[in-house]
Design an enzyme around this catalytic site. Structure first.
Site: not given
Ligand SMILES: Cc1cc2nc3c(=O)[nH]c(=O)nc-3n(C[C@H](O)[C@H](O)[C@H](O)COP(=O)(O)OP(=O)(O)OC[C@H]3O[C@@H](n4cnc5c(N)ncnc54)[C@H](O)[C@@H]3O)c2cc1C
Ligand SMILES: Cc1cc2nc3c(=O)[nH]c(=O)nc-3n(C[C@H](O)[C@H](O)[C@H](O)COP(=O)(O)OP(=O)(O)OC[C@H]3O[C@@H](n4cnc5c(N)ncnc54)[C@H](O)[C@@H]3O)c2cc1C
Lengths: 682, 682
Positions: B132, B135, B174, B304, B331, B417, B440, B442
């Site tokens: 398609y 853009t 794409g 951890r 978080r 890390g 789709e 911004d």
């Protein structure tokens, strides 16, 4: 693109060169020009295939570059600063990275003169290549928890280095994976069954000729990463590897080979000093790191046109530059302000650090025997200032690197679709920088150290035995005015704006102190408060340092009033935008009123964006990045965005050498493979 | 790791299987298991070299996978849903991606029956592979600004497709780069010198046998990207390429070949419909996308251990799980709550969408001739609901994909890390997902559409001619109570919490309306306000949908009270945490008091974290990700984190086949190259 950027530049009266000189000095700028020419003349530094190569190829190229860079250093007799400039122009981590930084620094700082001769000298001459092996698979932040052992063997006066479990494997160690033949290994010192905590040991790991791992050494690269892929971060398992007594770095503490006793350091504050220096460097760099993204995005947003203005007259023909949309300005310009804020803050920090070093050294000279280097006992004086400096560097390292990393992603996304292209130049740079938020103290962890320091200072102020520094001063002011209220005129007065930030820090500190000392809350339950406190304090420091920089005499001497005026606007944008984003703490501390925040949010900040907009391009130009360094189609100084994108995609891209068979039921995958003709040759 | 996770799981009474069934249904879960087995049996889907290959290799593997996937679809007669499940388990974009989605959808939706026969059928059978192409290098968001032209030639009844400038090159398309032999090209329709805006044209671009580009076609891959590298996004320049009249997709508008006149569409609202559907899908997926990162980070944070608790008794021996630190909980757990919030919201959106489609179809059936598909004129009814649905989908697409993308990075960073290792499994997933924030619509641009709709609704409410929907209802409530004040008991009542979000939306809408209609501010000057408004409104919708889901009868029927209680806590965590983060708008609209926000911030949210913590592992288990899908050492369900990291690094990593010469003055770079033995064979 070309015409747009020309006309943009002509619209601002800022004298870009003078501003560059003011930021960096003429000398530094000339040095960069000189080194850039040298690098560009070398084929191995050609960047055109950087974005295409896979990891193995990128690593090879990067090693070749590291070697050439070292050769150039020798040839041109570059000092450390010049070498760093070259590194920054190349802008990718190389396999010598940890040798040139942490390995040399650690030997230097923690070795005795004898050890300098034995280990440092060959390392400085690249006869031995080293790395700094602290982190393990199981332990990073908690250094005291490291599992690698170094057991003293009184029989033959050696240490036996050993990894008792899989989780004791060294991990993440830069330059270790494929390159280094030596490592400083941090290991738990054990004497006669007793553990004395982690200490540094020099350990040879690969044969100096064949480069094969020595016996008992299992070493390799830890694999691909989110960024940092030109570096060979490595793992290391040691199976009872013996090293002689001299291999324990012994400047601060050591094992007496006669008595087999541990001799402990008299003061740990010099090590403190190195950490502070490393973090201050991160603060200083964060402004420039972010500025690269801001420069790329701002230039592209000036070239990019999309849509007509909705309120434009119907006959308006051309589309609007996206930099004219307030939504784009709101994303980019506060970051532009932050680049300057962080730059001035980093400068100030470095200044403080050096001043403090000088003080300590001169005090040391008074008491020390000139025939030997300063010992640990001389570092004790000035430790109050050092504590303040250390806390400051922790908080600002966290704030600076978070601002830079997250800001880069904002810049990348502001470029719309093209921001995703590697040719944009922000993505790779961002990914390579990102670990800075985690190493040298994870940014969240560091905030606990800042909070601890602030609580301690607050307790001292309450007790009346506080040292005299800026932190205790703002606390004292707060306590005096607390009940009268503050009434900071943040929209009218710059110094009031700084004071409002100081007020918020102080308020949060005394709140936290109450939670901890009066309500006796657990440390763990306060971590989020501490993080907020540290962030608040660090923002205060940035605002204050930016403000101070604008009061300096040299500013008025070197820059014209127009440029100074814009710098003031950037200061206000940084401060007021931060204030409105963190509004909650400002009103609950009564540092400002709800009405003031609303005005800042909906009026003042928007006005400042409008006033700074015409100068955006000149302001990013003042950062003085050569195109070669940015390596970005979107950020080209001449604005030839589309031509460059197209050229790279169609002419340099090896995937276009592949002709496929597209049908699912066909056995053939590739009809023709001509990818090889795109490959770079070393 | 194994023991820790076992004991974690035993601590929560949540019935994980029942919760999974409730979220996805038994049927969907069984389907996934069935398909997973089929995929795992195929060598080409082996993921073990994914993280090591360079782009060319990754693309090749991905094409091979795409082919195999299509073969399996035929063999097992998979429907669209089953194919999608397989795709999600494989978890990487493949070169058939845009063929299977946008190419087929566009032909289907915009082609006439004749065109279906000619283009759609071969495409469905993979005899033709398409993409398609909308853009361009110079235009993305502004579709009306596209530069590619399609000029009607009345002589021979053809269209001439042409790219007049470099910036007219199609870009980012794409599957176009190497794979497709057809494209739907969006081009400006020109008839007799007059332009009628962008329209879709089917254009063959490569030879069906040789797969070489046809004459006049310059096509290729646009190069490496930040993520999405297994896809061949392409460029396309057309030099006066002729296509016959039938190649213009003509369901909605067409050129009459007899009169050479343009026949315009009677209503654009069906196209509207497709966009709404695509965006609703993104909303629905965002919860699951984020949940992958949350699952990985939560499991790792449970395994951890780092540091002992500072207030732990001195003889406490083992280190604390990092998931026990409130800073880590703060978080991760609000993101865990967000996964559920987005999932329920997406479900509700999809439900509304389908209901609306049904309504439209049944109205259409009443008036339409059964022998043909529904024409554009039938789509007009129900357009009020569609307008609401469209705005909702814009706002939620922006909020959902931003939350998922930024949340994934928070999860990655929470892993310290090891989060940087590709074996962590979050980084690659994050980078591949990231473009969803830009395509789709911004995410910043979309907020303008939401604001426009809200302003329109508010004007209608003021005028008294508003349709009856939720948006107009909350506005009406706000206007009625505005002067009495609100006094929402956000800490005590869940429905008041929802009402506070509705209040804030309404307040911001009428503020914006005043700025626009009374103060006559320019559209551009209000973009930041609009963005805030859209975000606020979308947050309200998520909070409301989560709340509604918890009131549903099936919930009480399928889940035990303990599990329901935890879901309620997740609701409150999502809502109150959002409230305290966006505090500024809540207090300035007087939706809540400053004191309430302070309590939410420092007490209620922290309390909820503590209560949810014991169930964190079960809650991420309920998302039911197979290890094979996550492909993550850190997120392994059995907790064997370190063993897996070590295995991958030392056994699978090709860089370890390279023995280098480390000395800068040596001419030799590589002493021994055994990388080949690590390479995967297709
Ligand atoms: C690219 C890269 C290069 C590196 N190079 C080197 C090198 O050359 N040499 C070397 O020795 N090391 C190196 N490192 C390792 C680096 O220093 C560590 O990864 C870093 O110190 C973080 O430690 P960790 O991974 O153990 O995180 P952890 O301590 O395991 O942290 C995991 C999570 O838990 C949280 N957490 C942990 N403890 C607490 C607590 N007490 N309270 C609240 N939260 C807590 C953290 O915030 C984090 O979110 C490198 C790392 C990277 C990514
Ligand atoms: C991985 C990937 C795959 C893609 N696949 C396809 C595909 O298969 N087919 C296809 O046709 N396209 C595809 N695209 C393209 C994609 O749809 C566009 O990139 C997207 O629509 C954004 O448009 P843009 O790049 O022109 O952004 P721009 O419109 O140029 O935006 C640049 C910046 O300006 C801002 N901006 C622009 N206009 C305004 C305004 N009026 N007000 C305020 N701010 C504004 C934006 O917010 C953004 O920050 C793909 C993109 C990517 C990254």
């Amino acid at each position: 693109g070309v015409d747009i950027l020309k006309s943009e530049r002509s619209k601002s009266k800022i004298s870009v060169d003078k501003l560059s000189d003011f930021l960096f000095t003429k000398e530094v700028i000339e040095r960069q020009d000189r080194i850039l020419k040298i690098l560009q003349a070398e084929k191995v530094f050609d960047k055109s295939q950087n974005y295409f190569d896979g990891r193995v190829e990128r690593f090879k190229t990067s090693l070749a570059r590291a070697k050439k860079l070292r050769q150039l250093q020798v040839k041109h007799n570059w000092n450390r600063d010049e070498y760093m400039v070259a590194n920054e122009l190349i802008s990718e981590p190389t396999p010598y990275g940890l040798h040139a930084s942490m390995y040399l620094t650690t030997l230097e700082g923690q070795g005795t003169p004898e050890q300098h001769k034995l280990f440092l000298e060959p390392a400085q001459n690249y006869k031995a290549i080293g790395c700094y092996a602290q982190t393990e698979l199981g332990h990073g932040s908690n250094v005291r928890g490291l599992e690698t052992t170094a057991t003293w063997n009184p029989e033959d006066k050696t240490f036996i280095l050993h990894s008792p479990h899989l989780t004791a494997s060294k991990w993440w160690i830069g330059s270790l994976g494929r390159t280094a033949n030596h490592a400083v290994v941090m290991a738990q010192l054990i004497i006669a069954g007793k553990t004395y905590g982690p200490h540094p040991f020099v350990c040879q790991i690969r044969d100096m000729k064949t480069h094969e791992p020595l016996e008992g050494v299992h070493v390799g690269d830890i694999g691909p990463k989110f960024g940092y892929n030109t570096m060979d971060n490595g793992f290391l398992l040691l199976n009872k590897v013996k090293v002689p007594h001299i291999n324990m770095l012994a400047r601060f503490s050591r094992v007496d080979p006669e008595t087999n006793k541990y001799v402990k350091p008299s003061s740990p504050s010099l090590i403190y000093g190195t950490l502070t220096w490393v973090r201050s460097t991160i603060v200083l760099q964060s402004g420039g790191v972010l500025a690269r993204g801001v420069a790329i995005a701002t230039r592209y947003a000036a070239v990019r046109r999309q849509f007509q203005d909705r309120d434009a007259p119907a006959d308006a023909n051309s589309e609007n530059q996206v930099l004219n949309y307030t939504m784009v300005q709101y994303r980019l310009l506060p970051l532009l302000a932050a680049t300057f804020a962080l730059h001035f803050t980093g400068k100030a920090m470095m200044g403080l650090y050096q001043e403090n070093q000088k003080n300590m050294n001169s005090e040391a000279a008074k008491t020390s025997n000139a025939s030997r280097g300063p010992g640990p006992e001389e570092t004790h004086s000035g430790s109050d200032l050092l504590a303040d400096l250390h806390a400051t560097s922790c908080g600002l390292k966290a704030l600076g690197s978070t601002t830079a990393a997250e800001g880069l992603e904002v810049c990348r996304r502001a470029c719309g679709g093209h921001g995703y292209s590697s040719f944009g130049g922000i993505g790779t740079w961002y990914a390579d920088y990102l670990p800075t938020t985690t190493w040298e103290g994870d940014n969240y962890m560091l905030t606990q150290q800042v909070a601890r320091y602030l609580l301690k200072s607050a307790r001292a102020v309450l007790k009346g035995n506080a040292p005299n520094n800026d932190t205790t001063k703002i606390f004292t002011t707060f306590l005096q005015k607390q009940d009268m209220g503050a009434a900071h005129d943040v929209l009218g007065s710059d110094s009031d704006l700084v004071a409002a930030f100081a007020w918020r820090t102080s308020f949060l500190t005394f709140e936290a102190l109450k939670h901890r000392d009066v309500e006796k809350n657990s440390w763990n339950s306060l971590l989020v408060d501490f993080w907020r406190l540290s962030t608040a304090h660090s923002q205060y420091l940035v605002v204050k340092n930016f403000y101070d920089a604008l009061q300096s005499g040299s500013l008025r001497y070197e820059l014209d009033p127009g440029t100074i005026d814009i710098l003031h606007k950037l200061f206000r944008l940084y401060a007021l935008n931060t204030l409105q984003q963190e509004a909650s703490e400002f009103y609950s501390s009564a540092a400002v009123t709800v009405r003031q925040i609303q005005l800042a949010r909906t009026k003042t900040v928007m006005k400042l964006l409008e006033e700074i907009r015409p100068h955006a391009l000149s302001l990013v130009d003042a950062w003085n990045f050569p195109d070669w360094q940015l390596d970005s189609s979107l950020g080209r100084k001449d604005g030839k965005v589309y031509e460059d994108m197209f050229y790279r995609a169609s002419e340099l891209n090896p995937l276009n050498g592949l002709t496929v068979d597209p049908y699912p039921d066909s056995d053939i995958l590739i009809k023709k493979d001509e990818t090889a003709k795109f490959k770079s040759k070393l």
